[in-house]
Every structure is written in C-alpha cells, then in structure tokens.
Write an enzyme that holds these catalytic residues in place. Structure first.
Site: not given
Ligand SMILES: *[C@@H]1O[C@H](CO)[C@@H](O)[C@H](O)[C@H]1NC(C)=O
Length: 287
Positions: A104, A106, A108
C-alpha cells in the site's frame, strides 16, 4: 499595429483551442475508470465524467476505487480538499493490493479548523506491514484550488509527488532485507470519513457536524504512464513509452525533495527513536 495584434489574438486563440483538444484527448472519464464503492449519493460523478465529489455527513462518508489494477506506474490526479472547518475529517487517497500481505502507498489528508493547516500523512506498507509514517504541511492552501498528488512506482522506487515536487522516496532496499512492492498489482482508492478519534491534533478537535456535508473534489485522473490490468484481462499492458519504469530522482530533484522535507516535514518515523527502542527500521539508514 491593429493588424498585428489581431493576428496575435488569432494565434493565441488557435493555440488555446489546440491545447484544449489535446487535454480533451488525455482527460480520462470518471465513469470509465472508477466505481463508487460506498456512501450512496454522497459520491457523485459530475460534468459527464470530468469531476467526482465525495462527501461526508454525520451518518456516513463515501468512497470510490479504480476499475483497473496497476502493476507499476506514474499515477495521479488533482484533488481539492474540504474547505473551511474540516477538523476531524480525513480524505484518504492510496494505492493498495488485495490480500493479507498487501502492499500500500498512502496519502491521507487530515483536516483542520478554518485557517489552520492540513496535514499530509504518508505511509508505505509492504507485505502487510506499515509503520512508515511521514507527515508534511503543504506550501499552499489545498482547499482553494486543485493540486496534483501522484505516485511513481517502479521496480526501483516509490516516489510521492505534490504538484510534481517530490516529497518522499521509498527505495527498493531488498538487499537490506526490506520488502518492496514488487509483485502485487494495486488499485487506486479514495474516501472521505470521520476520524475525529485521532486525526486533528491527536483527536483533541472533534468534527463539527454543523459544517457538514464535507466535500472533496477530484479531476484529471492520469495513469497514462502505467501498466494496467483491466478487470477483464488478467495480463498487464503497459503504455508504449515505459521509460518511467527506470525513472528515479535526478540529483536536482533529490535536492528539491530534501529542501521540502527540511521546511515542511513535521513527522518522520525514521528519526523517532522512542518508537523503535531496539533500533530504527533498516530502510532508515539510506537517503
Ligand atoms: C491543525 O492546526 C494546528 C495548529 O496550527 C496544528 O498544530 C496541526 O498540526 C494542524 N493539523 C492537524 C491535522 O491537526
């Protein structure tokens, strides 16, 4: 004079039209590329597929995911984050593979009260293991305009970009025993949700629902440089130019990235000795 400026005007107009046509050819359509996965009509595809919006209210957030999976690529799009009081909200935007030993990459975006800065939280999971957080402030207000957030992922490296400025690199350090995302295709996901347990100043500031719905907008998805596994084909097909498969940062870009990190990085797991009392993770030695 008048004639000259008329012909200049004409030239500019023609150029603008040609540029518009080029953009139109490249602009991908949200209807073709993404599925709304939750939140019902809180997620909307607008302007015949040019724009997508995700909203959060007190009963639910919303999200979407790419129809295609990617096995390496330079993948990104433009986001305009929730304006005004967005404290407690998180807009996540990430590439992720399936299964229990997933990879993953990421981004955010942690909201804030009006006028206070968003935090860009980044992480890299390999084989289901993350704990590689780095957080940044931005050098602009991400709620005023669209900005491009993208990832270059190839066998050598993972690079996070904000408007083509590299902010973070996770190099392939397999020889040092650090797992690297090498063999699991990933999908692009995004969602907006309530995270007032932890997001803004560690959960100190709660979501103020009188400001809801909270809405983030998306446009100009670009996976033009990527190897694509479409849902009905299990084999991967790469864009004709695959030079990006060998790309990394040039010395100038490394310098730029280090400058950004110096000025805007507010957390780096690699210098958090308290968190790793028995020694920093092995990848932290490099760069
Ligand atoms: C919100 O603003 C405060 C005060 O400026 C800051 O400390 C914090 O990092 C900002 N971002 C988040 C997500 O809390």
């Amino acid at each position: 004079m008048a004639i000259l400026s008329k012909s200049l005007e004409l030239m500019t107009k023609t150029l603008l039209i040609i540029m518009g046509m080029l953009l139109a050819v490249h602009a991908t359509n949200f209807f073709n590329e993404f599925d709304i996965t939750w939140g019902g009509n809180r997620a909307k595809i607008l302007n015949s597929g040019e724009v997508l919006t995700l909203s959060l209210d007190s009963s639910s957030g919303s999200g979407f995911q790419s129809k295609n999976m990617y096995m390496f690529g330079r993948i990104g799009m433009q986001l305009k984050l929730v304006p005004g009081n967005s404290a407690g909200t998180v807009t996540s935007y990430y590439l992720k593979s399936d299964g229990s030993t997933w990879d993953e990459i990421d981004f955010e975006f942690l909201g804030n009260v009006t006028g206070e800065p968003y935090v860009v939280h980044t992480n890299v999971y390999t084989q289901g293991k993350g704990d590689r957080e780095q957080q940044f402030y931005l050098w602009f207000d991400p709620t005023k305009d669209f900005h491009t957030y993208s990832v270059l992922w190839n066998p050598q490296t993972v690079i996070f970009y904000v408007d083509d400025v590299p902010i973070r690199e996770f190099k392939n350090m397999k020889p040092k025993g650090v797992a690297f995302p090498m063999d699991q295709p990933m999908r692009l996901f995004s969602s907006i949700y309530n995270a007032d347990q932890w997001a803004t100043r560690g959960g100190l500031i709660k979501t103020d629902w009188s400001f809801s719905p909270f809405t983030a907008s998306y446009r100009n998805f670009n996976a033009g440089s990527a190897c694509v596994l479409s849902p009905n084909r299990r084999s991967s097909s790469c864009s004709s130019s695959t030079a990006w498969l060998r790309d990394g940062l040039h010395p100038k870009e490394v310098k730029k990235m280090k400058g950004v990190q110096k000025r805007f990085r507010i957390y780096d797991y690699c210098v958090d000795g308290k968190r790793f009392p028995s020694g920093l993770p092995p990848e932290c030695g490099a760069l």
